[in-house]
Motif scaffolding. Sequence first.
Motif, PDB file in Angstrom:
ATOM      1  N   GLN A  43       0.839  -1.202   0.000  1.00 55.78           N
ATOM      2  CA  GLN A  43       0.000   0.000   0.000  1.00 55.78           C
ATOM      3  C   GLN A  43       0.868   1.243   0.000  1.00 55.78           C
ATOM      4  OE1 GLN A  43      -3.905   0.488   2.125  1.00 55.78           O
ATOM      5  NE2 GLN A  43      -2.664   1.757   3.496  1.00 55.78           N
ATOM      6  N   VAL A  44       0.535   2.175  -0.917  1.00 59.45           N
ATOM      7  CA  VAL A  44       1.232   3.462  -1.018  1.00 59.45           C
ATOM      8  C   VAL A  44       0.251   4.559  -0.613  1.00 59.45           C
ATOM      9  CG1 VAL A  44       2.359   5.092  -2.582  1.00 59.45           C
ATOM     10  CG2 VAL A  44       2.776   2.631  -2.831  1.00 59.45           C
ATOM     11  N   VAL A  45       0.719   5.480   0.224  1.00 58.42           N
ATOM     12  CA  VAL A  45      -0.106   6.596   0.681  1.00 58.42           C
ATOM     13  C   VAL A  45       0.405   7.886   0.020  1.00 58.42           C
ATOM     14  CG1 VAL A  45      -0.923   7.918   2.669  1.00 58.42           C
ATOM     15  CG2 VAL A  45      -0.479   5.464   2.887  1.00 58.42           C
ATOM     16  N   GLY A  47       9.659   6.767  -1.000  1.00 58.68           N
ATOM     17  CA  GLY A  47       9.071   7.325   0.211  1.00 58.68           C
ATOM     18  C   GLY A  47       9.585   6.646   1.459  1.00 58.68           C
ATOM     19  N   SER A  48       8.958   6.957   2.572  1.00 59.43           N
ATOM     20  CA  SER A  48       9.358   6.388   3.858  1.00 59.43           C
ATOM     21  C   SER A  48       8.410   5.264   4.236  1.00 59.43           C
ATOM     22  CB  SER A  48       9.361   7.474   4.936  1.00 59.43           C
ATOM     23  OG  SER A  48       8.069   8.047   5.074  1.00 59.43           O
ATOM     24  N   VAL A  49       8.990   4.199   4.796  1.00 55.58           N
ATOM     25  CA  VAL A  49       8.208   3.056   5.238  1.00 55.58           C
ATOM     26  C   VAL A  49       7.648   3.369   6.619  1.00 55.58           C
ATOM     27  CG1 VAL A  49       8.212   0.577   5.712  1.00 55.58           C
ATOM     28  CG2 VAL A  49       9.725   1.528   3.932  1.00 55.58           C
ATOM     29  N   THR A  50       6.324   3.236   6.768  1.00 58.51           N
ATOM     30  CA  THR A  50       5.647   3.593   8.016  1.00 58.51           C
ATOM     31  C   THR A  50       4.762   2.442   8.477  1.00 58.51           C
ATOM     32  OG1 THR A  50       5.584   5.893   7.274  1.00 58.51           O
ATOM     33  CG2 THR A  50       4.135   5.290   9.110  1.00 58.51           C
ATOM     34  N   ARG A  51       4.758   2.230   9.793  1.00 61.53           N
ATOM     35  CA  ARG A  51       3.844   1.221  10.335  1.00 61.53           C
ATOM     36  C   ARG A  51       2.398   1.691  10.176  1.00 61.53           C
ATOM     37  NH1 ARG A  51       5.326  -2.742  14.084  1.00 61.53           N
ATOM     38  NH2 ARG A  51       7.571  -2.862  14.554  1.00 61.53           N
ATOM     39  N   ARG A  52       1.505   0.772   9.853  1.00 60.55           N
ATOM     40  CA  ARG A  52       0.086   1.108   9.813  1.00 60.55           C
ATOM     41  C   ARG A  52      -0.466   1.154  11.243  1.00 60.55           C
ATOM     42  NH1 ARG A  52      -3.255  -1.923   5.013  1.00 60.55           N
ATOM     43  NH2 ARG A  52      -1.558  -2.251   3.519  1.00 60.55           N
ATOM     44  N   ASP A  53      -1.551   1.929  11.407  1.00 57.57           N
ATOM     45  CA  ASP A  53      -2.279   1.888  12.664  1.00 57.57           C
ATOM     46  C   ASP A  53      -2.840   0.486  12.865  1.00 57.57           C
ATOM     47  OD1 ASP A  53      -1.771   4.562  13.060  1.00 57.57           O
ATOM     48  OD2 ASP A  53      -3.643   5.203  12.078  1.00 57.57           O
ATOM     49  N   PRO A  54      -2.899   0.013  14.113  1.00 55.53           N
ATOM     50  CA  PRO A  54      -3.364  -1.370  14.349  1.00 55.53           C
ATOM     51  C   PRO A  54      -4.689  -1.703  13.684  1.00 55.53           C
ATOM     52  CG  PRO A  54      -2.484  -0.429  16.361  1.00 55.53           C
ATOM     53  CD  PRO A  54      -2.517   0.686  15.373  1.00 55.53           C
ATOM     54  N   GLU A  55      -5.616  -0.764  13.644  1.00 56.59           N
ATOM     55  CA  GLU A  55      -6.934  -1.058  13.061  1.00 56.59           C
ATOM     56  C   GLU A  55      -6.915  -1.102  11.536  1.00 56.59           C
ATOM     57  OE1 GLU A  55      -6.752   3.393  13.999  1.00 56.59           O
ATOM     58  OE2 GLU A  55      -6.176   1.496  14.945  1.00 56.59           O
ATOM     59  N   GLY A  91       1.223  -6.283   4.967  1.00 58.30           N
ATOM     60  CA  GLY A  91       0.050  -5.624   5.531  1.00 58.30           C
ATOM     61  C   GLY A  91       0.272  -4.811   6.782  1.00 58.30           C
ATOM     62  N   GLU A  92       1.441  -4.877   7.403  1.00 59.81           N
ATOM     63  CA  GLU A  92       1.710  -4.091   8.619  1.00 59.81           C
ATOM     64  C   GLU A  92       2.281  -2.716   8.300  1.00 59.81           C
ATOM     65  OE1 GLU A  92       2.973  -6.390  12.390  1.00 59.81           O
ATOM     66  OE2 GLU A  92       4.047  -7.385  10.735  1.00 59.81           O
ATOM     67  N   VAL A  93       2.686  -2.510   7.031  1.00 60.89           N
ATOM     68  CA  VAL A  93       3.346  -1.243   6.693  1.00 60.89           C
ATOM     69  C   VAL A  93       2.704  -0.619   5.472  1.00 60.89           C
ATOM     70  CG1 VAL A  93       5.547  -1.983   7.678  1.00 60.89           C
ATOM     71  CG2 VAL A  93       5.080  -2.395   5.242  1.00 60.89           C
ATOM     72  N   GLU A  94       3.087   0.628   5.212  1.00 58.21           N
ATOM     73  CA  GLU A  94       2.714   1.323   3.976  1.00 58.21           C
ATOM     74  C   GLU A  94       3.867   2.249   3.609  1.00 58.21           C
ATOM     75  OE1 GLU A  94      -0.931   2.969   5.262  1.00 58.21           O
ATOM     76  OE2 GLU A  94      -0.025   4.551   6.498  1.00 58.21           O
ATOM     77  N   LEU A  95       3.911   2.606   2.337  1.00 60.14           N
ATOM     78  CA  LEU A  95       4.962   3.508   1.856  1.00 60.14           C
ATOM     79  C   LEU A  95       4.345   4.886   1.657  1.00 60.14           C
ATOM     80  CD1 LEU A  95       7.978   3.528   0.880  1.00 60.14           C
ATOM     81  CD2 LEU A  95       7.057   3.375  -1.446  1.00 60.14           C
ATOM     82  N   VAL A  96       4.809   5.868   2.409  1.00 59.19           N
ATOM     83  CA  VAL A  96       4.313   7.240   2.282  1.00 59.19           C
ATOM     84  C   VAL A  96       5.118   7.932   1.184  1.00 59.19           C
ATOM     85  CG1 VAL A  96       3.914   9.439   3.437  1.00 59.19           C
ATOM     86  CG2 VAL A  96       3.651   7.301   4.704  1.00 59.19           C
ATOM     87  N   ALA A  97       4.444   8.249   0.072  1.00 59.11           N
ATOM     88  CA  ALA A  97       5.131   8.722  -1.129  1.00 59.11           C
ATOM     89  C   ALA A  97       5.715  10.111  -0.944  1.00 59.11           C
ATOM     90  CB  ALA A  97       4.165   8.725  -2.307  1.00 59.11           C
ATOM     91  N   GLU A  98       6.983  10.249  -1.348  1.00 55.45           N
ATOM     92  CA  GLU A  98       7.663  11.539  -1.334  1.00 55.45           C
ATOM     93  C   GLU A  98       8.049  11.966  -2.752  1.00 55.45           C
ATOM     94  OE1 GLU A  98      10.912  10.814   1.277  1.00 55.45           O
ATOM     95  OE2 GLU A  98       9.646  10.592   3.061  1.00 55.45           O
TER      96      GLU A  98
END
Length: 604
Positions: free
Chosen positions: A49-51, A75-83, A92-99
């Motif tokens: 998943q890319v944000v 981008g930077s790899v970020t942990r997803r919120d638990p929900e 599924g535990e992470v997402e890539l925040v696009a820069e």
Amino acid sequence: MHIYRTHTCNELRATHAGDTARLSGWVFRKRDHGGILFIDLRDHYGVTQVVVHPSRPFFDELTRLHVESVITVTGSVTRRDPETVNPDIPTGEVELVAEACTVESVAEVLPLVLAGEEEAGEEARLKYRFLDIRRDRVHRNLLLRSGVISHVRRQMEAQGFHEYQTPILTSSSPEGARDYLVPSRVHPGKFYALPQAPQMFKQLLMVGGFDRYFQIAPCFRDEDARADRSPGEFYQLDIEMSFVTQDEVFAVVESVLHSTFTRFSGKTVDSAPWRRIPYREAMLKYGSDKPDLRIPLEMCDVTEVFRQSGFKAFAGAIASGAVVRALPVPGIKTQPRSFFDKLVEYAMGLGAKGLAYLVWDGDVVKGPIRKFLTDAELGALAQAGAMRDGDVMFFFCDEASAAARVGGDIRCKLGRDLGRVEKDVFRFCWIVDFPMYERDSETGAVAFSHNPFSMPQGGLEALDAADPLSILAYQYDVVCNGVELSSGAIRNHSPEIMYKAFALAGYSREDVESRFGCLLNAFRYGAPPHGGIAPGIDRMVMLLAGEENIREVIAFPMNQKAQDLMMQAPATVSEKQLRELHIQLRGAPREAGQAKAPPAQKEP
């Protein structure tokens, strides 16, 4: 940093949180949640998943971008919120925040949907097969196919086999299915043929002194499509061995297939040695030489019970050469009358004149033909089928092959309809002892039953002394869950036995020499006893993938009319090409796009 990716779309994990990563792939799905764009980016390996935040300069461009466009995102790899964790994918535990983002390729609106379970029709799927194979199910099947082929190669090499390649351009086969012919440019009026199988060549390799051959062999046959047979071309694990018995061929195949089916499925796989069923027994009990042993129903012969019975419809047919097969089915007396009526209708749709049956209800036997049978005859039927309270016995009366065909079909139908097909298992068996000859139904002459190049059991002595219709051959099929994976045989390596075998089928010595001269000539110079088999790769993968149609495990299959809708084959060619091949078409209309030829030149 690599210009396209530091990781695949299946690699990032929670341990990468805080890292900078670059991914490339296809825009699989897009979602706009509160002004923030979420993209599922897919490559060969998986999905991440890319944000994309609206403050990014590429936000609007990505918002307008069609799915299946290709992008590179940093981008930077970020942990997803638990929900919001997605447990269904490894990332599924992470997402890539696009820069940063680069659009590598813009996709037009797709002609078929790739996300979700929706499937387009066959024509669209095959015309746009390069898109269809992006779908997860088909992609997994092709990866499975690659894995199976690699595993099979390793297994064969571990058993001392060597892989050799055999010709693709060869001569037309005088026996078997229809050939695909290739006209020769340098030999006017003559044709090559694409091989239906490497049969002749692998036998010649044995004559040439090689001992254990295998090949993942392409084969070409101009035959109609079926669910388990692709028109045009297919691949098989081609095997041949010198100085071997039938049992040794079986041992190799059982080892390789058991290893393969165990490795690539979570199902129970029959351990070796696999059950061996003589051909005539298979036709009697299962009505087929490719029985599905997951169905615990077997037919039996009850011809003699009805021969002198009061049921004249059966007795009269038996006097004219018919047989009666019975199919006992436990515990179905509670089925409604409509169940039996529909089954009778189904049998008639198969060509049967009807479908008789009896129901064991406590100490009473009921059914449409009960009144025609004595207590002794009912007792004989009960004993033949081990009948108990609640059981039903169905009867098929016809000449032997027709009774087997209808009975075998209904056996499988009842297994499916009653939920009696054993689940999560691969049941293997060998069908052995095929008859060497049969009576031609039209001419009454003796003809080959299956493979004319098999060694007859008993050799020359049997051919000289026995009734041809009683001679069995060293032929065998390997069957899994009702699907024939392959036929094989111990070969006839003796010219004299070959001459005699063909003579019984009406071929003169001259016929044999003109049709099979190459093989005969080779055998005259010292041929080892040899045998082999060729399990179908496509069918193996189809079973392992749980698919019902072989098309689903082939990268670029043809349709049922043997057309490649993607490449538009077969197609017309220019008249110039035809002249180079010394071919003139009679009465063939020129289709759109066919080049107009210059004025015809006279041949010198």
